[in-house]
Design a protein around this motif. Structure first.
Motif, short mmCIF file in Angstrom:
data_model
loop_
_atom_site.label_atom_id
_atom_site.label_comp_id
_atom_site.label_asym_id
_atom_site.label_seq_id
_atom_site.Cartn_x
_atom_site.Cartn_y
_atom_site.Cartn_z
N LEU A 1 63.82 16.86 -14.77
CA LEU A 1 65.12 16.44 -14.71
C LEU A 1 65.58 15.98 -16.00
N SER A 2 66.97 16.19 -16.31
CA SER A 2 67.40 15.38 -17.30
C SER A 2 67.21 14.13 -17.50
N PRO A 3 67.26 13.48 -18.74
CA PRO A 3 67.15 11.99 -18.59
C PRO A 3 68.34 11.08 -17.79
N PHE A 4 69.49 11.77 -17.96
CA PHE A 4 70.56 11.44 -17.42
C PHE A 4 70.57 11.42 -15.86
N GLU A 5 69.83 12.33 -15.19
CA GLU A 5 69.65 12.25 -13.91
C GLU A 5 68.76 11.80 -13.35
N THR A 6 67.64 11.20 -14.27
CA THR A 6 66.28 10.38 -13.72
C THR A 6 66.63 9.06 -13.45
N LEU B 1 67.50 9.99 -23.79
CA LEU B 1 66.15 9.47 -23.52
C LEU B 1 66.22 8.12 -23.51
N LYS B 2 66.69 7.49 -24.67
CA LYS B 2 67.00 6.15 -24.75
C LYS B 2 67.82 5.56 -23.45
N ASP B 3 68.83 6.35 -22.98
CA ASP B 3 69.56 5.92 -21.66
C ASP B 3 68.60 5.72 -20.56
N PHE B 4 67.90 6.68 -20.40
CA PHE B 4 66.68 6.69 -19.21
C PHE B 4 65.80 5.56 -19.43
N PHE B 5 65.45 5.23 -20.54
CA PHE B 5 64.53 3.95 -20.63
C PHE B 5 65.41 2.90 -20.65
N ASP B 6 66.68 2.41 -21.09
CA ASP B 6 67.48 1.55 -20.79
C ASP B 6 67.51 1.13 -19.35
N ARG B 7 67.92 2.28 -18.61
CA ARG B 7 68.14 2.13 -17.06
C ARG B 7 66.93 2.05 -16.14
N CYS B 8 65.73 2.48 -16.58
CA CYS B 8 64.69 2.45 -15.73
C CYS B 8 63.76 1.34 -16.25
N TYR B 9 63.77 0.94 -17.46
CA TYR B 9 62.46 0.12 -17.89
C TYR B 9 62.29 -1.20 -16.83
N TYR B 10 63.07 -1.88 -16.61
CA TYR B 10 63.03 -3.28 -16.11
C TYR B 10 62.55 -2.75 -14.44
N MET C 1 49.26 12.66 5.47
CA MET C 1 49.55 12.71 4.26
C MET C 1 49.16 13.96 3.35
N SER C 2 49.86 14.65 2.77
CA SER C 2 49.23 15.96 2.16
C SER C 2 48.59 15.54 0.93
N GLY C 3 48.64 14.62 0.42
CA GLY C 3 47.79 14.39 -0.78
C GLY C 3 48.43 14.77 -2.29
N GLU C 4 49.52 15.66 -1.79
CA GLU C 4 50.28 16.16 -3.01
C GLU C 4 50.77 14.99 -4.14
N LYS C 5 50.65 15.14 -5.25
CA LYS C 5 50.91 14.10 -6.41
C LYS C 5 52.31 14.71 -6.87
N THR C 6 52.82 14.18 -7.79
CA THR C 6 54.18 14.33 -8.09
C THR C 6 54.22 14.01 -9.74
N LEU C 7 54.36 15.27 -10.41
CA LEU C 7 54.51 15.30 -11.86
C LEU C 7 55.96 15.35 -12.30
N LEU C 8 56.50 14.24 -13.06
CA LEU C 8 57.99 14.14 -13.33
C LEU C 8 58.19 14.49 -14.75
N ALA C 9 59.13 15.33 -15.09
CA ALA C 9 59.39 15.84 -16.40
C ALA C 9 60.71 15.25 -16.60
N VAL C 10 60.83 14.48 -17.85
CA VAL C 10 62.13 13.97 -18.23
C VAL C 10 62.42 14.30 -19.32
N ILE C 11 63.34 15.56 -19.45
CA ILE C 11 63.36 16.20 -20.75
C ILE C 11 64.83 16.28 -21.13
N HIS C 12 65.09 16.05 -22.31
CA HIS C 12 66.57 16.30 -22.93
C HIS C 12 66.57 17.63 -23.44
N ALA C 13 67.38 18.52 -23.08
CA ALA C 13 67.61 19.75 -23.53
C ALA C 13 68.95 20.38 -23.72
#
Length: 156
Positions: free
Chosen positions: A42-47, A73-82, A1-13
């Motif tokens: 990623l865009s919220p729609f891609e995430t 962003l609201k769509d992202f939360f709606d799809r990913c929340y639960y 395992m590389s120990g690499e960590k992932t930083l996710l940016a969810v940005i509407h632009a």
């Protein structure tokens, strides 16, 4: 395992200026002085919930739309929340808002949702208020760098 960590940016632009802010966040997060951090922007729609599940920390970015977060962003939360609710409690996150007004409603809306997710804010939201200001770009770059450096250092 590389120990690499992932930083996710969810940005509407949706505009050229907000794309500059998104790119600044990604640039800061990918700074050459920070190592061991894989940045996914990623865009919220891609995430998807899988992206969130793979993330060690998250940067959220949105425009202020009618005093609230963007529909994207609201769509992202709606799809990913639960799908991520139980597994991702305590996930460190930060938020930036491109606000034509004051950003208060947008901030409250996002914070209400992330409180339900039990994510942990690791810095105060960056609210880029009012007319466009070139100073927003370095502020967003610093936000990305701070998140990546904090993740690298194990601060969060």
């Amino acid at each position: 395992m590389s120990g690499e960590k992932t930083l996710l940016a969810v940005i509407h632009a949706p505009s050229p200026n907000t794309k500059r802010l998104r790119d600044a966040v990604a640039k800061g997060a990918s700074h050459p002085d920070v190592s061991g951090i894989a940045v996914t922007c990623l865009s919220p729609f891609e995430t998807t919930p899988d992206h969130v599940m793979a993330a060690d920390a998250i940067i959220l970015g949105t425009t202020e739309n009618l005093g609230y977060m963007s529909g994207a962003l609201k769509d992202f939360f709606d799809r990913c929340y639960y799908p991520v609710l139980e597994a991702k409690q305590g996930t460190p996150y930060c938020l930036f808002i491109r606000a034509g007004h004051d950003g208060t409603g947008t901030r409250k809306g996002v914070e209400t949702i992330v409180t339900g997710l039990r994510w942990k804010a690791v810095m105060d939201p960056l609210i880029c208020r009012g007319d466009w200001d070139e100073g927003f770009v370095p502020q967003c770059e610093e936000l990305g760098l701070t998140m990546a450096a904090g993740l690298e250092a194990g601060v969060f």
